[in-house]
Design a protein around this motif. Structure first.
Motif, PDB file in Angstrom:
ATOM      1  N   LYS A 254       0.829  -1.213   0.000  1.00  0.00           N
ATOM      2  CA  LYS A 254       0.000   0.000   0.000  1.00  0.00           C
ATOM      3  C   LYS A 254       0.860   1.258   0.000  1.00  0.00           C
ATOM      4  O   LYS A 254       0.548   2.226  -0.697  1.00  0.00           O
TER       5      LYS A 254
ATOM      6  N   LEU B 151       2.082   1.865  -3.515  1.00  0.00           N
ATOM      7  CA  LEU B 151       1.044   2.441  -4.374  1.00  0.00           C
ATOM      8  C   LEU B 151       0.974   3.952  -4.186  1.00  0.00           C
ATOM      9  O   LEU B 151       0.941   4.717  -5.152  1.00  0.00           O
ATOM     10  N   GLU B 152       0.925   4.356  -2.920  1.00  0.00           N
ATOM     11  CA  GLU B 152       0.735   5.778  -2.645  1.00  0.00           C
ATOM     12  C   GLU B 152       1.989   6.576  -2.979  1.00  0.00           C
ATOM     13  O   GLU B 152       1.900   7.743  -3.378  1.00  0.00           O
TER      14      GLU B 152
ATOM     15  N   GLN C 294       3.834   5.951  -5.461  1.00  0.00           N
ATOM     16  CA  GLN C 294       3.702   6.165  -6.904  1.00  0.00           C
ATOM     17  C   GLN C 294       2.812   7.385  -7.174  1.00  0.00           C
ATOM     18  O   GLN C 294       3.105   8.210  -8.037  1.00  0.00           O
ATOM     19  N   ASP C 295       1.729   7.485  -6.419  1.00  0.00           N
ATOM     20  CA  ASP C 295       0.816   8.625  -6.570  1.00  0.00           C
ATOM     21  C   ASP C 295       1.492   9.939  -6.236  1.00  0.00           C
ATOM     22  O   ASP C 295       1.424  10.899  -7.004  1.00  0.00           O
TER      23      ASP C 295
ATOM     24  N   GLY D 138       4.647  -2.590  -4.890  1.00  0.00           N
ATOM     25  CA  GLY D 138       3.481  -1.703  -4.940  1.00  0.00           C
ATOM     26  C   GLY D 138       3.736  -0.538  -5.890  1.00  0.00           C
ATOM     27  O   GLY D 138       2.891  -0.172  -6.708  1.00  0.00           O
TER      28      GLY D 138
ATOM     29  N   THR E 168       3.751  -1.847  -9.485  1.00  0.00           N
ATOM     30  CA  THR E 168       2.421  -2.274  -9.908  1.00  0.00           C
ATOM     31  C   THR E 168       1.529  -1.072 -10.188  1.00  0.00           C
ATOM     32  O   THR E 168       0.796  -1.035 -11.176  1.00  0.00           O
ATOM     33  N   ALA E 169       1.594  -0.071  -9.299  1.00  0.00           N
ATOM     34  CA  ALA E 169       0.768   1.118  -9.497  1.00  0.00           C
ATOM     35  C   ALA E 169       1.098   1.780 -10.825  1.00  0.00           C
ATOM     36  O   ALA E 169       0.229   2.312 -11.515  1.00  0.00           O
TER      37      ALA E 169
ATOM     38  N   PRO F 221      -2.494  -1.244 -13.298  1.00  0.00           N
ATOM     39  CA  PRO F 221      -3.589  -0.805 -12.419  1.00  0.00           C
ATOM     40  C   PRO F 221      -4.570  -1.924 -12.069  1.00  0.00           C
ATOM     41  O   PRO F 221      -5.072  -1.965 -10.948  1.00  0.00           O
TER      42      PRO F 221
ATOM     43  N   VAL G 158      -3.411  -3.756  -9.114  1.00  0.00           N
ATOM     44  CA  VAL G 158      -3.671  -3.030  -7.862  1.00  0.00           C
ATOM     45  C   VAL G 158      -5.063  -3.373  -7.338  1.00  0.00           C
ATOM     46  O   VAL G 158      -5.247  -3.677  -6.158  1.00  0.00           O
TER      47      VAL G 158
END
Ligand SMILES: Nc1ncnc2c1ncn2[C@@H]1O[C@H](COP(=O)(O)O)[C@@H](O)[C@H]1O
Ligand SMILES: Nc1ncnc2c1ncn2[C@@H]1O[C@H](COP(=O)(O)O)[C@@H](O)[C@H]1O
Ligand SMILES: Nc1ncnc2c1ncn2[C@@H]1O[C@H](COP(=O)(O)O)[C@@H](O)[C@H]1O
Ligand code: NA
Ligand code: NA
Ligand code: NA
Lengths: 331, 93, 331, 331, 93, 93
Positions: free
Chosen positions: D52, D55-56, D58-59, D188, D191-192, D196, D199
């Motif tokens: 997680k 993922l974030e 990456q954001d 993560g 993958t992000a 998608p 995810v």
């Protein structure tokens, strides 16, 4: 185009976690998934694909395509080990050749699961009845392997090593993993027919959780495969070449048969993956018991130390490329 | 009194225990999930998820006469499948 | 009508997985769920039903019906073992009779859970406070069992075997499984009152996953029960008859009490199942410690080897039939 | 106001399950979570927060605030152990002081996770990049601890105890838990960026299940911490005082730094918790190997037997109070 | 020097270890999740999920005088709950 | 023939097995997840989830000459990290 598919395959969580496990071994991290946790994930995955396959088999019924495909799959698991055997005999004795041949005629459930995830990721349709093919291809290769030993072994083989067919058939058909897979398939089938609300209530467990559990299990498989690889290197270049060339060859035959069966691209890929993958579960257990002359480090290390990672990382997208090339799209 | 230590693949556990029961062992203790290395190579925990399993370590405390019977029953299994057995002295507490 | 209910029960995933486990033993498949995985599922199920029960208990509050029902349940766990004891004394000595009686006065959480799934499958409503009854019925039967030993045992019983009440009460109330169930009930209760967002965030774990985990656990229970059955057969026909007749008898009493309590059909079934099921967790542990004269293979094999499978497969639908017959519908 | 926050913290399922574990030990219930189940949950939680966080990350990208915060976190893990060391030297020898100091400079992932849940419960925003800080703070404190031993240890230290930097760095960076966390963060992140749909398919496993798994793990942590506490009591009042005062002091420094970094209240709390928590995973393993003169019961019992429970129950809400007081709200 | 092997239900583990500590054992090693068969019947891994558990195998290496003290402490537990104990010779490496 | 029992933290397992291999051990058996108490304090199952792990119990059956070589290889590890080793008599079945 294949490199594109390979990249798309490699950048998915399951394959990345597989790499994470492999790299852990290479860097000598002390990461390890203690027993019996791998067994938990292994059982879970078998239960879940079995159950889901059963549901879809209920939907699709036993139409001619189902019968034909499953029948062809079983034929492959009878024919491919014979081809493998003669190739292996070039360098190896009867016992080792037969044991390895049996492994390559049989299948790897995790490779199959990874191929399903690959297809889902590309939004390519496939059918649940392919799980039936998976379940039914596990055991026949064992029988072929033993027949090869029986007919090709030197006359001098000790009587004590006579093949006890009953216990072999037992081992082949009732191996815990095979049994769980087939049993879950049945249960899925029955539940879909008689208890739709049961199907729905299983969904969070067998459906939603699947992808994550697959990642966790592939992390462990990465560790295990990487630990096996050195043993394969010791076994010499013939087996190394075999562990990569044989899956490609079997895949090619698989593509041709899939074309003849007029399978769609998704089912075709799964069919090919069944042909190209090698067993490190039911087969080694049976071979150890019945062909003690064969070196277990040979048949386990080829299947698990090289063919498995090769298929997970390169094989699946390469086979997809082959399917796309040889089987004209129609969906 | 004697102590017998047997170490072999846990796939043979059932037949080994049967051999011990048949030989008149007064009891036995089983340690599963044991690993190791021997003449036939290494057995590691990694492979437990396949159905090859790990080793089992079986300990039997028994009198000498029974030991002789057990020896007979146990040897064919160790010879066919591999595994080792060792004997030492012991006495009840 | 009962056969219809039996069929509806048998064709649900949990019961089918139970069969899968049983058949594995019958066919001598090497399928086994290695320790401590069964404990994981057992703990998970206790945590989840405890938590969910606590939530609903917060909703329903402690109205008169809750108090009455739970009180009646506790009474049953005090009275039923006495009845069992006198029946068992016909053939068995005081020690074995008391130990088995305690098991049958206590409950089986997995049977309860399976009954809940059965009700959900039929869309029959039941209340969360029944979990409180489950939690509170586990221990009292142990005390009754020991009182029976105390008053009925031959004078000659060795002093060293004197009942150490403190450690017994400890064992009875603070057994790990009982403690986890009651603790989770409390936590559910407190969370529902003070932290609604916590309730929601627990839901995927305690709610959605439950059915699948139940299936997995019942697979193991099928294996375990089937392995136990031969030991029961050795124990002779009296105990075999007892292991089936006693639950039916207890269920009948349960139905009558449920009728008096004016329980709805769902709660009534759960009440009956609590009466009819027998413990193979807290009770054997306590009996082994305090009545070492009793044969553990007797009290475990009756409860686990026959009463448990009987209840899971036939008992629950049969009891539902009894409830439907004796308790007029009103919902 | 702090008492309010404490109550709000205490009445959430994770903290309640932690208490359930603690009370089990106090009442001497036989509840225990057998190995390797705690490892399963521990690995799961690391995998999930890593994924997680990735993922974030990456954001959010690697903006200046990310770099600054992570950099400041690493600095904290280098400076705090030095402060701890000099405080500990008042009463303890060099070896024990250095080992304990390293533990307090490093972090506890479970404390971090509990703080995240606390924030989610209060609907306070925090960023995924804080997981990167968590991952990168684990190891540096180990190096500092060893440098302290190197420079402060008596000249007479046996040659055989010379610090083998290579194996230490290896131990520090490639400890299984640290490796899994960092690896999952990478996965993560990748993958992000590239997958998608991967995810989304991970979400039920890494997202939905998280809260329940956290509860289960905290149940075990409650048991483990409560069993450790007596060992701490034996170690004397200095270490007891240290195990509570030091986190508060480190937290205070953390708040000041967070203020300088202009972190929002959520990120600030996580930053403070990283400073205030102490490691009982990577650090003890490394210290045992390299500073065998230090008593493992000291550094493990302080971190695990007191600082951990203190942080979980009181620390987190108290630190939130400090953050609210010193850092003006703006969100 | 002596080696003492004790095998008994792991529910008695805490009291057995206390008995060993009280008797002055210099140390001990505990193997849990052990199964087996003895005078009181078979103990199998299946039942570990119930709270009956499996067996524990405890090994103590100690001097002869201590062994005599341990013997006294350990016997009542084995007599009440079942379990076995055996002694053999050993020497430190 | 001799039997060697080694008990030590499983973090040293790899180096211990290497020491045995180097010393010419004909084989060994490894029991992991073992707990216990010794001069350096207690090791409990609780701490297995941290990466400190539990103890490992390694058993080697070998001839006397090899034992002497193993002794040399094994002692430095036990001295540095803690752990114990004991020797007794045994003979192959
Ligand atoms: N010399 C030995 N000392 C201790 N254990 C041994 C020895 N040789 C073999 N073993 C154990 O016996 C198992 C089976 O041996 P094998 O004959 O190689 O199948 C090995 O995996 C070891 O665990
Ligand atoms: N003769 C024996 N040899 C080895 N282990 C034994 C023997 N007798 C009993 N045991 C072990 O001791 C445990 C407890 O024995 P008991 O409760 O007395 O039947 C058994 O489950 C076995 O694991
Ligand atoms: N006297 C003994 N008898 C049996 N096991 C021992 C003994 N002393 C130590 N051990 C085992 O060896 C391990 C390591 O010992 P230590 O030297 O304390 O690190 C302990 O945790 C015990 O499992
Ligand atoms: Na194949
Ligand atoms: Na009952
Ligand atoms: Na810190």
């Amino acid at each position: 185009m294949d490199t594109d598919l390979i990249l798309q395959n490699v950048l998915t969580p399951p394959v990345l976690f597989f790499f994470l496990g492999t790299i852990a071994v290479v860097l000598r991290s002390d990461l390890e998934i203690p027993a019996p946790l791998p067994k938990l994930f292994s059982f879970y995955l078998l239960l879940a694909i079995g159950f889901k396959g059963g549901l879809e088999l209920q939907d699709s019924g036993f139409g001619p395509q189902v019968i034909q495909t499953v029948g062809a799959a079983i034929c492959m698991s009878l024919i491919l080990p014979i081809i493998c055997f003669f190739i292996l005999r070039v360098k190896l004795d009867v016992f080792n050749s037969a044991a390895i041949a049996a492994a390559y005629g049989s299948i790897s459930a995790v490779t199959f699961i990874t191929a399903e995830s690959f297809l889902e990721n590309l939004n390519i349709h496939f059918d649940g009845f392919m799980v039936a093919a998976l379940a039914l291809m596990e055991s026949p290769a064992i029988i072929v392997g033993l027949l090869l030993v029986k007919f090709a072994a030197p006359e001098t083989r000790a009587n004590s090593k006579r093949i006890r067919w009953r216990s072999i058939l037992h081992e082949a058909m009732l191996n815990g993993s095979v049994y769980l897979l087939i049993g879950s398939l049945f249960i899925g089938f029955l539940t879909a027919a008689h208890n739709p609300s049961g199907v729905e209530k299983m969904q969070p467990f067998t459906g939603k959780l699947f992808y994550g559990a697959e990642c966790f299990f592939l992390l462990d498989m990465g560790i295990v495969a990487a630990k096996r690889m050195p043993k394969l290197l010791k076994a010499g270049s013939f087996l190394i070449a075999f562990a990569i060339a044989m899956p490609l060859f079997n895949a090619f035959i698989g593509v041709m048969v899939a074309k003849m069966l007029a399978l769609g691209p998704g089912n075709a890929l799964l069919f090919v993956v069944l042909c190209a993958s090698a067993s490190y579960i039911a087969v080694p257990a049976a071979m150890r018991m019945t062909v003690p002359e064969a070196k277990s480090s040979y048949y386990i290390s080829t299947a698990l130390g090289l063919t498995f990672p090769f298929n997970i990382v390169f094989g699946i997208p390469v086979y997809m490329g082959m399917v796309n090339k040889f089987i004209p799209m129609m969906s | 009194m004697k102590r017998l230590d047997l170490i072999f693949s846990d796939r043979e556990l059932d037949s080994m225990l049967k051999a011990l029961d048949d030989g008149g062992a007064p009891g036995y203790t089983v340690i599963k999930h044991v690993t190791g290395k021997g003449p036939q190579g290494a057995v590691s925990e990694d492979m437990e998820f396949t159905d090859l399993g790990a080793n089992a370590h079986v300990i039997v405390f028994c009198d000498e006469e029974i030991l002789n019977k057990l020896r007979e029953n146990v040897r064919p299994i160790l010879n066919y499948y591999g595994g080792v057995g060792f004997v030492s002295e012991a006495s009840p507490i």
